[in-house]
Design a protein around this motif. Structure first.
Motif, PDB file in Angstrom:
ATOM      1  N   TYR A  89       0.817  -1.222   0.000  1.00  0.00           N
ATOM      2  CA  TYR A  89       0.000   0.000   0.000  1.00  0.00           C
ATOM      3  C   TYR A  89       0.848   1.268   0.000  1.00  0.00           C
ATOM      4  O   TYR A  89       0.384   2.323  -0.411  1.00  0.00           O
ATOM      5  N   THR A  93       5.561   3.586  -6.327  1.00  0.00           N
ATOM      6  CA  THR A  93       5.646   3.160  -7.730  1.00  0.00           C
ATOM      7  C   THR A  93       5.484   4.417  -8.587  1.00  0.00           C
ATOM      8  O   THR A  93       4.871   5.398  -8.125  1.00  0.00           O
ATOM      9  N   SER A  95       3.435   5.592 -10.446  1.00  0.00           N
ATOM     10  CA  SER A  95       2.072   5.615 -10.986  1.00  0.00           C
ATOM     11  C   SER A  95       1.379   6.919 -10.618  1.00  0.00           C
ATOM     12  O   SER A  95       1.878   7.696  -9.808  1.00  0.00           O
ATOM     13  N   MET A  97      -0.951   7.267  -8.685  1.00  0.00           N
ATOM     14  CA  MET A  97      -1.268   7.280  -7.257  1.00  0.00           C
ATOM     15  C   MET A  97      -0.296   8.136  -6.454  1.00  0.00           C
ATOM     16  O   MET A  97      -0.683   8.772  -5.482  1.00  0.00           O
ATOM     17  N   HIS A 191       0.683 -10.833 -10.214  1.00  0.00           N
ATOM     18  CA  HIS A 191       0.795  -9.397 -10.510  1.00  0.00           C
ATOM     19  C   HIS A 191       1.656  -9.184 -11.765  1.00  0.00           C
ATOM     20  O   HIS A 191       1.326  -8.376 -12.630  1.00  0.00           O
ATOM     21  N   HIS A 195       0.644  -7.422 -15.263  1.00  0.00           N
ATOM     22  CA  HIS A 195       1.481  -6.365 -15.847  1.00  0.00           C
ATOM     23  C   HIS A 195       1.853  -6.704 -17.291  1.00  0.00           C
ATOM     24  O   HIS A 195       1.713  -5.883 -18.189  1.00  0.00           O
ATOM     25  N   ILE A 231       1.370   1.351 -16.342  1.00  0.00           N
ATOM     26  CA  ILE A 231       1.258   1.320 -14.874  1.00  0.00           C
ATOM     27  C   ILE A 231      -0.057   1.936 -14.400  1.00  0.00           C
ATOM     28  O   ILE A 231      -0.684   1.464 -13.437  1.00  0.00           O
ATOM     29  N   ASP A 232      -0.534   2.963 -15.114  1.00  0.00           N
ATOM     30  CA  ASP A 232      -1.803   3.570 -14.682  1.00  0.00           C
ATOM     31  C   ASP A 232      -2.996   2.675 -15.022  1.00  0.00           C
ATOM     32  O   ASP A 232      -4.007   2.679 -14.293  1.00  0.00           O
ATOM     33  N   VAL A 235      -3.112   0.413 -12.120  1.00  0.00           N
ATOM     34  CA  VAL A 235      -3.715   1.089 -10.972  1.00  0.00           C
ATOM     35  C   VAL A 235      -5.240   1.075 -11.102  1.00  0.00           C
ATOM     36  O   VAL A 235      -5.958   0.769 -10.147  1.00  0.00           O
ATOM     37  N   ALA A 239      -7.602  -0.511  -8.472  1.00  0.00           N
ATOM     38  CA  ALA A 239      -8.441   0.446  -7.721  1.00  0.00           C
ATOM     39  C   ALA A 239      -9.919   0.144  -7.921  1.00  0.00           C
ATOM     40  O   ALA A 239     -10.735   0.417  -7.042  1.00  0.00           O
ATOM     41  N   HIS A 346      -6.401  13.726  -5.043  1.00  0.00           N
ATOM     42  CA  HIS A 346      -6.169  12.277  -5.115  1.00  0.00           C
ATOM     43  C   HIS A 346      -7.398  11.449  -4.797  1.00  0.00           C
ATOM     44  O   HIS A 346      -7.301  10.244  -4.592  1.00  0.00           O
TER      45      HIS A 346
END
Ligand code: HEM
Length: 408
Positions: A89, A93, A95, A97, A191, A195, A231-232, A235, A239, A346
């Protein structure tokens, strides 16, 4: 206790058995003892500030100059072991986020535009189709476990479809997404597969655009790089999956167990909308979120916050803040001012909350339309919450119903 945290000697542990029970009760106790900003200890007794007040969360999330998102600011990195369970968490990264300022606006804006270009009627059709296909997998059995067989699969299927993945690739991707978000062994390998699949998808779209989210990101004037898009997209997938899956699961639980909703469960349309809203107030999926990091020394509700301190956002606690709902027995109805989607730069980006609502509504309506007498097959007190301080969701939701006749 690491030096620099004098107020944490009597801090509440925000991990362990207490978070599997009635967390709303726990938050009330913490608020009574410490006020709207409380000293807490995360796994391994790592100190942090727990922001429980509705106004205080609003202040923190809307003040990104003071409470920022880049976790590399944390003043406790030297105390964090490499196998710390919360690392997924807070580990940085590159990203959206953890991006800040102009960089964040560029990337979150592009994501929002790419998601907003979705035709809502088409999305409803996709969601209904996915939900119907999943119901068909267990309709003849007369029993099902709705968390793993239904609620948690739907968001990942929907996102894979709006990403434009070929239908034949989706079941494997969904399995990998679910495994990658699990704590079990094999999560890292899963994961990596997610990816790799998204990497390949973006490479395909570079060659040939389609009507999907990756193509829109490639064409967006923000000029995102290939790696930023991959990468987004990851996310967005993560998410969307757990929060929406738990939103569906928690809402179904409420409809099966609370008389206010169960009386209309069969015709469930209006009660589904109300139950979804009620859950955002009372059992919100992202109950707490890591977080923000103080950029400089400051005060928050009388607490002395040092530069680099971690603030955990207590969305569930804020939703039940007595200052916001004094004496109100139910906070739901049409009131959508809950904090469940976070806030500020955010916060869950527009139009994601609306898309999540479409996905969740369709999941509940399709289930009730196809299995009108569906009900819990265990007593309510046998339902167990997952021991996660971040996500509020059930392990299992076993149900029974009249089996559908076999299809010929
Ligand atoms: C289609 C489904 C969804 C998508 C695509 C989505 C996407 C995202 C993304 C990309 C972020 C990161 C934003 C940033 O850092 O700039 C985010 C944050 C967040 N989302 Fe969502 N989300 C979805 C559903 C949900 C649901 C159902 C909930 C809870 C009810 C939720 C709650 C949150 C929260 C609490 C945050 C952090 C907010 C903050 O830090 O202030 N999301 N979401």
């Amino acid at each position: 206790m690491p030096p620099g945290y004098p107020e944490h000697t009597n801090a509440t542990r925000l991990y362990g058995p207490q978070i599997t029970g009635d967390t709303n009760e726990l938050y009330t106790r913490i608020r009574q003892e410490h006020g709207p900003v409380a000293p807490v200890l995360l796994d391994g007794d790592i100190p942090a500030w727990f922001v429980l007040g509705y106004r205080e969360i609003q202040h923190v999330t809307s003040n990104s100059q003071l409470f920022a998102r880049d976790c590399r600011r944390w003043n406790l990195w030297d105390h964090i072991p490499s196998d710390w369970p919360l690392l997924p968490y807070v580990g940085w990264t590159p990203s959206v986020m953890f991006a800040e300022g102009e960089e964040h606006r560029r990337r979150a804006g592009a994501l929002g535009d790419a998601l907003d270009a979705l035709d809502r009627a088409e999305l409803v059709t996709i969601c209904n189709e996915i939900a119907e296909e999943l119901v068909e997998t267990f309709a003849e059995d007369g029993t099902a476990e709705l968390i793993s067989q239904y609620a948690h699969q739907i968001p990942a299927y929907v996102v894979a479809r709006i990403f434009g993945l070929p239908k034949s690739d989706i079941p494997q991707l969904v399995r990998d997404v679910l495994d990658s978000l699990d704590t079990a062994e094999g999560a890292a390998a899963a994961h990596q597969r997610v990816h790799d699949r998204l990497h390949q998808l973006v490479a395909d779209r570079q060659q040939r655009r389609r009507r999907d989210v990756p193509s829109r990101l490639l064409d967006h004037p923000a000029g995102l790089t290939f790696d930023e898009i991959v990468i987004d997209l990851l996310v967005v997938m993560a998410a969307a999956q757990a929060p929406t899956g738990n939103w569906i699961g928690n809402t179904l639980r409420l409809m099966f167990t609370d008389d206010t909703f169960s009386t209309t469960v069969q015709g469930g349309r209006s009660s589904a909308t109300e139950a979804l809203n009620e859950v955002l107030w009372k059992q919100t999926p992202t109950q707490n979120f890591i977080g923000r990091w103080a950029t400089q020394r400051c005060e928050l509700a009388g607490r002395r916050i040092q530069a680099g301190d971690l603030l955990v956002l207590g969305f569930a606690a804020a939703n039940t803040d007595p200052q916001v709902q004094p004496g109100q027995p139910t906070g739901s109805g049409e009131n959508r001012a809950q904090m469940s989607f976070g806030g500020g730069e955010h916060g869950c980006p527009f139009p994601a909350p609306e898309l999540a609502r479409i996905i969740a509504t369709s999941a509940i309506e399709v289930l009730l339309d196809h299995l009108p007498d569906v009900e819990l097959s265990v007593a309510e007190d046998e339902l167990e919450w997952r021991p996660s301080v971040w996500m509020r969701g059930l392990f299992e939701l076993p149900v029974q119903f009249t089996p559908a006749p076999p299809t010929t």
